[in-house]
Design a protein around this motif. Structure first.
Motif, PDB file in Angstrom:
ATOM      1  N   LEU A  17       0.835  -1.197   0.000  1.00 17.95           N
ATOM      2  CA  LEU A  17       0.000   0.000   0.000  1.00 17.95           C
ATOM      3  C   LEU A  17       0.872   1.249   0.000  1.00 17.95           C
ATOM      4  N   CYS A 157      -2.997  -2.328   8.727  1.00 16.22           N
ATOM      5  CA  CYS A 157      -2.444  -3.485   8.003  1.00 16.22           C
ATOM      6  C   CYS A 157      -1.596  -4.326   8.950  1.00 16.22           C
ATOM      7  N   ALA A 305      -4.794  -3.825  -0.790  1.00 16.47           N
ATOM      8  CA  ALA A 305      -3.902  -2.680  -0.977  1.00 16.47           C
ATOM      9  C   ALA A 305      -4.213  -1.953  -2.288  1.00 16.47           C
ATOM     10  N   ALA A 309      -5.509   1.838  -2.266  1.00 11.42           N
ATOM     11  CA  ALA A 309      -4.675   2.844  -2.927  1.00 11.42           C
ATOM     12  C   ALA A 309      -5.452   3.582  -4.007  1.00 11.42           C
TER      13      ALA A 309
END
Length: 389
Positions: A17, A157, A305, A309
């Motif tokens: 990420l 995360c 991710a 993003a």
């Protein structure tokens, strides 16, 4: 200190990420409670879908993967003393790549370091605060000094046992879980793999898996009771048990040697919903766990991710919150399909204590159907190589 995105956790989800955000011009800081060496010392699976490989290429972390990874176009299912190959490429046009999660993490660490991005390791007592407001922040302790990191958003995360999900009010989150009544005893050895493709074995004594990390390093697993201990499994006992669960050809080809790592991992399916709480978002193992039978854990972290993003990119570049508003629903749609597939593979291949003779025959009928039905084999292949992001 201030940043746009504060990322808790320096595993594959957090590091990927961070690199995607950097590529999109979005400032981010990674906080990790352990040392980098500790993170790299965690032995995990290593089967990558093409979508995951493409993301690593996108952030400039795929060069070594393409040089050292092993491209696979099929897998083998073993039952009734015979092996049957499932072609992954013919029905899907896709392959999978064998490349250890430790290596993925190292490549992402090196890419982040080369980009000069901020990573704070040994950040203790990390605490996300005010994530249900427009001004989230994180406090942490580094070298005995308390620090505060202000941010626009927080990305949790930090894994199943991390602080991110634990910081959410219980009334705001719903969890779904299935704990399987067995574990995987796995060893790593400096021996050539028994086969150039993975072997998934259904046997009356229990499940076995033959996989690899390279052409010279093998990873093997056998199903074992949850209350077993590694000390009860010296190498000779492991190799003898593995041989018993393989077809004769594989058993005869098996090259044994001293284990360089040995561990027992419990199996569970777990999903937390939603994956967004105000300005904090969960990704990877912080939100979901799947049994390794379907090889989906790392790949789900990568797709999370990617979705997150893209959502942040849309927020900053287009001044739109549509992506972050849709993140949880979008990610969970793919997560639940992977959970289903992993549950199905696990159910079909393992010995369950309460299934009895009837359950064992149902498993064999299912396996026979999969290997003899083009449609069933194609369905397995489609899910194994990874559904589209």
């Amino acid at each position: 200190m201030r940043t746009k995105i504060a990322i808790i956790g320096a595993g594959p989800a957090g590091l990927l990420l961070g690199q995607l955000l950097h590529r999109y011009g979005i400032d981010n800081v990674v906080l990790e409670r352990h040392t980098g060496e500790y993170v790299l010392g965690r032995i995990r699976a290593g089967l990558l879908e093409e979508g995951t490989v493409a993301l690593l290429d996108e952030v400039g972390a795929g060069e070594r993967l393409h040089r050292e990874g092993l491209l696979h176009e099929g897998i083998e299912l073993a039952f009734g003393g015979e092996r049957h190959r499932i072609d992954l490429y013919e029905p899907t046009g896709k392959t999978v790549t064998i490349y250890g999660q430790t290596e993925v993490t190292l490549d992402l660490m090196n890419a982040r370091r080369a980009a000069g991005l901020t990573s704070i390791y040994e950040a203790e007592h990390v605490k996300p605060i005010d994530f249900d407001t427009d001004h989230p922040r994180i406090t942490y302790v580094k070298d005995g000094v308390t620090h505060e990191l202000e941010c626009d958003f927080i990305a949790g995360c930090d894994g199943y046992h991390g602080v991110s999900r634990a910081s959410v009010k219980p009334s705001a989150i719903e969890t779904y879980e299935r704990v399987y009544p067995f574990g995987w005893l796995g060893i790593l050895s400096e021996t050539p793999p028994v086969s150039h493709e993975l072997i998934y074995s259904n046997h009356a004594r229990g499940f076995a898996l033959c996989t690899m990390r390279s052409t010279k390093r093998s990873r093997y697993y056998v199903q074992c009771p949850l209350d077993d201990h590694v000390e009860e499994w010296p190498d000779d006992r492991f190799w003898d048990e593995l041989r018993r669960r393989l077809d004769q050809e594989a058993a005869d080809k098996l090259v044994t040697g001293p284990s360089i790592e040995k561990s027992i991992a419990p199996l569970r399916s777990f999903v937390a919903e939603p994956m967004r709480f105000g300005r904090m978002f969960l990704a990877g193992d912080a939100a979901h766990i799947v049994p390794p039978t379907g090889a989906k854990g790392l790949n789900l972290a990568a797709s999370d991710a990617h979705y997150l993003a893209q959502a942040f990119r849309e927020f900053y570049d287009e001044k739109s919150s549509a992506g972050i508003d849709a993140y949880s629903t979008r990610a969970l749609s793919r997560v639940w399909k992977a959970v289903r597939f992993s549950w199905w593979m696990t159910s079909m291949l393992h010995k369950f204590p309460d299934n009895g003779a009837f359950g064992a025959r149902i498993q064999l009928a299912e396996l026979d159907y999969v290997v003899n039905s083009k449609a069933a084999a194609a369905s397995l292949a489609e899910n194994y190589v990874g559904l589209p992001f």
